[in-house]
Design a protein around this motif. Structure first.
Motif, PDB file in Angstrom:
ATOM      1  N   GLN A  50       0.820  -1.204   0.000  1.00 32.80           N
ATOM      2  CA  GLN A  50       0.000   0.000   0.000  1.00 32.80           C
ATOM      3  C   GLN A  50       0.858   1.260   0.000  1.00 32.80           C
ATOM      4  OE1 GLN A  50      -2.671  -0.305   3.289  1.00 32.80           O
ATOM      5  NE2 GLN A  50      -3.762  -2.036   2.424  1.00 32.80           N
ATOM      6  N   ALA A  51       2.096   1.188  -0.396  1.00 28.77           N
ATOM      7  CA  ALA A  51       3.005   2.341  -0.403  1.00 28.77           C
ATOM      8  C   ALA A  51       2.619   3.312  -1.510  1.00 28.77           C
ATOM      9  CB  ALA A  51       4.441   1.871  -0.607  1.00 28.77           C
ATOM     10  N   LYS A  52       2.927   4.590  -1.294  1.00 26.01           N
ATOM     11  CA  LYS A  52       2.651   5.620  -2.289  1.00 26.01           C
ATOM     12  C   LYS A  52       3.752   5.638  -3.344  1.00 26.01           C
ATOM     13  CE  LYS A  52       0.199   8.588   0.912  1.00 26.01           C
ATOM     14  NZ  LYS A  52       0.175   9.877   1.587  1.00 26.01           N
ATOM     15  N   GLN A  53       3.397   6.112  -4.523  1.00 26.98           N
ATOM     16  CA  GLN A  53       4.345   6.175  -5.626  1.00 26.98           C
ATOM     17  C   GLN A  53       5.299   7.349  -5.436  1.00 26.98           C
ATOM     18  OE1 GLN A  53       2.394   6.227  -9.368  1.00 26.98           O
ATOM     19  NE2 GLN A  53       4.227   5.808 -10.520  1.00 26.98           N
ATOM     20  N   LEU A  54       6.581   7.146  -5.789  1.00 24.11           N
ATOM     21  CA  LEU A  54       7.581   8.207  -5.676  1.00 24.11           C
ATOM     22  C   LEU A  54       7.694   8.953  -6.998  1.00 24.11           C
ATOM     23  CD1 LEU A  54      10.425   6.284  -3.840  1.00 24.11           C
ATOM     24  CD2 LEU A  54       8.820   7.892  -2.861  1.00 24.11           C
ATOM     25  N   ASN A  55       7.901  10.257  -6.912  1.00 20.25           N
ATOM     26  CA  ASN A  55       8.105  11.080  -8.108  1.00 20.25           C
ATOM     27  C   ASN A  55       9.519  11.627  -8.065  1.00 20.25           C
ATOM     28  OD1 ASN A  55       5.449  10.740  -8.985  1.00 20.25           O
ATOM     29  ND2 ASN A  55       4.740  12.402  -7.690  1.00 20.25           N
ATOM     30  N   ASP A  56      10.239  11.538  -9.192  1.00 20.02           N
ATOM     31  CA  ASP A  56      11.613  11.997  -9.250  1.00 20.02           C
ATOM     32  C   ASP A  56      11.877  12.590 -10.629  1.00 20.02           C
ATOM     33  OD1 ASP A  56      14.166  12.507  -8.449  1.00 20.02           O
ATOM     34  OD2 ASP A  56      14.814  10.428  -8.383  1.00 20.02           O
ATOM     35  N   GLN A  57      12.822  13.510 -10.707  1.00 21.80           N
ATOM     36  CA  GLN A  57      13.133  14.177 -11.961  1.00 21.80           C
ATOM     37  C   GLN A  57      13.883  13.250 -12.927  1.00 21.80           C
ATOM     38  OE1 GLN A  57      11.934  17.068 -12.715  1.00 21.80           O
ATOM     39  NE2 GLN A  57      11.114  17.510 -10.698  1.00 21.80           N
ATOM     40  N   GLN A  58      14.943  12.593 -12.447  1.00 16.59           N
ATOM     41  CA  GLN A  58      15.719  11.682 -13.287  1.00 16.59           C
ATOM     42  C   GLN A  58      15.070  10.307 -13.269  1.00 16.59           C
ATOM     43  OE1 GLN A  58      19.672  11.801 -11.562  1.00 16.59           O
ATOM     44  NE2 GLN A  58      20.447  12.641 -13.466  1.00 16.59           N
ATOM     45  N   PRO A  59      15.148   9.593 -14.381  1.00 15.79           N
ATOM     46  CA  PRO A  59      14.628   8.227 -14.342  1.00 15.79           C
ATOM     47  C   PRO A  59      15.522   7.368 -13.447  1.00 15.79           C
ATOM     48  CG  PRO A  59      15.690   8.662 -16.448  1.00 15.79           C
ATOM     49  CD  PRO A  59      15.646   9.965 -15.696  1.00 15.79           C
ATOM     50  N   PRO A  60      14.930   6.506 -12.645  1.00 16.04           N
ATOM     51  CA  PRO A  60      15.737   5.701 -11.728  1.00 16.04           C
ATOM     52  C   PRO A  60      16.477   4.580 -12.459  1.00 16.04           C
ATOM     53  CG  PRO A  60      13.457   5.060 -11.594  1.00 16.04           C
ATOM     54  CD  PRO A  60      13.505   6.248 -12.510  1.00 16.04           C
ATOM     55  N   ILE A  61      17.526   4.103 -11.821  1.00 19.27           N
ATOM     56  CA  ILE A  61      18.220   2.912 -12.300  1.00 19.27           C
ATOM     57  C   ILE A  61      17.477   1.727 -11.687  1.00 19.27           C
ATOM     58  CG2 ILE A  61      20.376   1.608 -12.243  1.00 19.27           C
ATOM     59  CD1 ILE A  61      21.803   4.327 -11.946  1.00 19.27           C
ATOM     60  N   VAL A  62      17.120   0.763 -12.506  1.00 20.84           N
ATOM     61  CA  VAL A  62      16.321  -0.364 -12.034  1.00 20.84           C
ATOM     62  C   VAL A  62      17.214  -1.589 -11.863  1.00 20.84           C
ATOM     63  CG1 VAL A  62      14.362  -1.859 -12.522  1.00 20.84           C
ATOM     64  CG2 VAL A  62      14.284   0.540 -13.180  1.00 20.84           C
ATOM     65  N   VAL A  63      17.279  -2.084 -10.636  1.00 20.73           N
ATOM     66  CA  VAL A  63      17.982  -3.332 -10.334  1.00 20.73           C
ATOM     67  C   VAL A  63      16.910  -4.390 -10.126  1.00 20.73           C
ATOM     68  CG1 VAL A  63      19.506  -4.519  -8.718  1.00 20.73           C
ATOM     69  CG2 VAL A  63      19.931  -2.135  -9.283  1.00 20.73           C
ATOM     70  N   SER A  64      16.928  -5.441 -10.943  1.00 16.51           N
ATOM     71  CA  SER A  64      15.922  -6.495 -10.862  1.00 16.51           C
ATOM     72  C   SER A  64      16.554  -7.794 -10.399  1.00 16.51           C
ATOM     73  CB  SER A  64      15.271  -6.728 -12.230  1.00 16.51           C
ATOM     74  OG  SER A  64      14.663  -5.551 -12.696  1.00 16.51           O
ATOM     75  N   VAL A  65      15.783  -8.545  -9.619  1.00 18.38           N
ATOM     76  CA  VAL A  65      16.185  -9.888  -9.206  1.00 18.38           C
ATOM     77  C   VAL A  65      15.083 -10.811  -9.689  1.00 18.38           C
ATOM     78  CG1 VAL A  65      16.862 -11.353  -7.280  1.00 18.38           C
ATOM     79  CG2 VAL A  65      17.254  -8.894  -7.135  1.00 18.38           C
ATOM     80  N   ASP A  66      15.412 -11.700 -10.638  1.00 15.60           N
ATOM     81  CA  ASP A  66      14.370 -12.573 -11.180  1.00 15.60           C
ATOM     82  C   ASP A  66      14.130 -13.766 -10.264  1.00 15.60           C
ATOM     83  OD1 ASP A  66      16.478 -14.277 -11.701  1.00 15.60           O
ATOM     84  OD2 ASP A  66      16.164 -14.380 -13.856  1.00 15.60           O
ATOM     85  N   ALA A  67      13.247 -14.655 -10.674  1.00 12.63           N
ATOM     86  CA  ALA A  67      12.841 -15.789  -9.838  1.00 12.63           C
ATOM     87  C   ALA A  67      14.002 -16.738  -9.535  1.00 12.63           C
ATOM     88  CB  ALA A  67      11.707 -16.556 -10.514  1.00 12.63           C
ATOM     89  N   ASN A  68      15.047 -16.747 -10.368  1.00 15.97           N
ATOM     90  CA  ASN A  68      16.203 -17.618 -10.149  1.00 15.97           C
ATOM     91  C   ASN A  68      17.270 -16.944  -9.293  1.00 15.97           C
ATOM     92  OD1 ASN A  68      15.026 -19.568 -11.801  1.00 15.97           O
ATOM     93  ND2 ASN A  68      15.886 -18.630 -13.631  1.00 15.97           N
ATOM     94  N   GLY A  69      17.068 -15.686  -8.903  1.00 18.48           N
ATOM     95  CA  GLY A  69      18.044 -14.977  -8.078  1.00 18.48           C
ATOM     96  C   GLY A  69      19.141 -14.307  -8.876  1.00 18.48           C
ATOM     97  N   VAL A  70      18.951 -14.136 -10.181  1.00 21.21           N
ATOM     98  CA  VAL A  70      19.946 -13.492 -11.037  1.00 21.21           C
ATOM     99  C   VAL A  70      19.689 -11.985 -11.021  1.00 21.21           C
ATOM    100  CG1 VAL A  70      20.851 -13.339 -13.393  1.00 21.21           C
ATOM    101  CG2 VAL A  70      20.067 -15.530 -12.499  1.00 21.21           C
ATOM    102  N   TYR A  71      20.769 -11.199 -10.906  1.00 25.42           N
ATOM    103  CA  TYR A  71      20.671  -9.746 -10.861  1.00 25.42           C
ATOM    104  C   TYR A  71      20.719  -9.159 -12.262  1.00 25.42           C
ATOM    105  CZ  TYR A  71      21.908 -10.337  -5.943  1.00 25.42           C
ATOM    106  OH  TYR A  71      21.930 -10.722  -4.630  1.00 25.42           O
TER     107      TYR A  71
END
Length: 153
Positions: A55-76
């Motif tokens: 239920q967290a609120k959405q964040l607004n930022d000027q620069q696009p964020p860097i997205v770090v993803s961890v998939d179902a196998n634990g790979v970054y």
């Protein structure tokens, strides 16, 4: 349909039609609206992960964020680039952020991933000096749209 009628056999009064037919314009605009409504969700990019709901609120930022993803196998992944372990994670992260420690980083993790893998990624990112780290999740109410909850600031 507009046309002129004869008053008498000898008189014929024809005036130009001053009405604009907007029906084709409305039809085209509705078709474009439907096309964009269908295409907009397909334009989101990223590694497919099944996000947990919060239920967290959405964040607004000027620069696009860097997205770090961890998939179902634990790979970054950093912005769709697969990394090898935490050392590779930091290397790609430094390249993408141009060593700007104030850049916002969003961590997306599949809900099937062990908490330890997510905590390890966030710990490595935070230890490298990046302080604007946030977790991304889906909203509960509508199930669409990702939300970023601030984790460390």
């Amino acid at each position: 349909m507009a046309f002129a009628l004869r008053k008498h056999d000898s008189e014929f009064e024809s005036q130009p039609i001053a009405d604009i037919n907007v029906t084709p314009l409305v039809d085209v605009m509705l078709v474009l609206l439907i096309v964009f409504m269908v295409a907009a969700p397909l334009m989101t990019a990223g590694i497919p992960v099944d996000l947990p709901k919060t239920q967290a609120k959405q964040l607004n930022d000027q620069q696009p964020p860097i997205v770090v993803s961890v998939d179902a196998n634990g790979v970054y992944f950093v912005d769709k680039k697969e990394t090898v372990g935490t050392d590779g994670l930091l290397t790609v992260l430094r390249e993408n952020s141009e060593n700007n420690k104030d850049r916002r980083i969003h961590v997306r993790a599949d809900k099937a991933v062990a908490y330890g893998k997510v905590a390890e990624a966030m710990g490595v990112i935070n230890a490298a000096g990046y302080v604007k780290v946030a977790l991304v999740s889906e909203g509960i109410a509508n199930g669409s749209g990702a939300r970023a909850a601030s984790a460390a600031q």
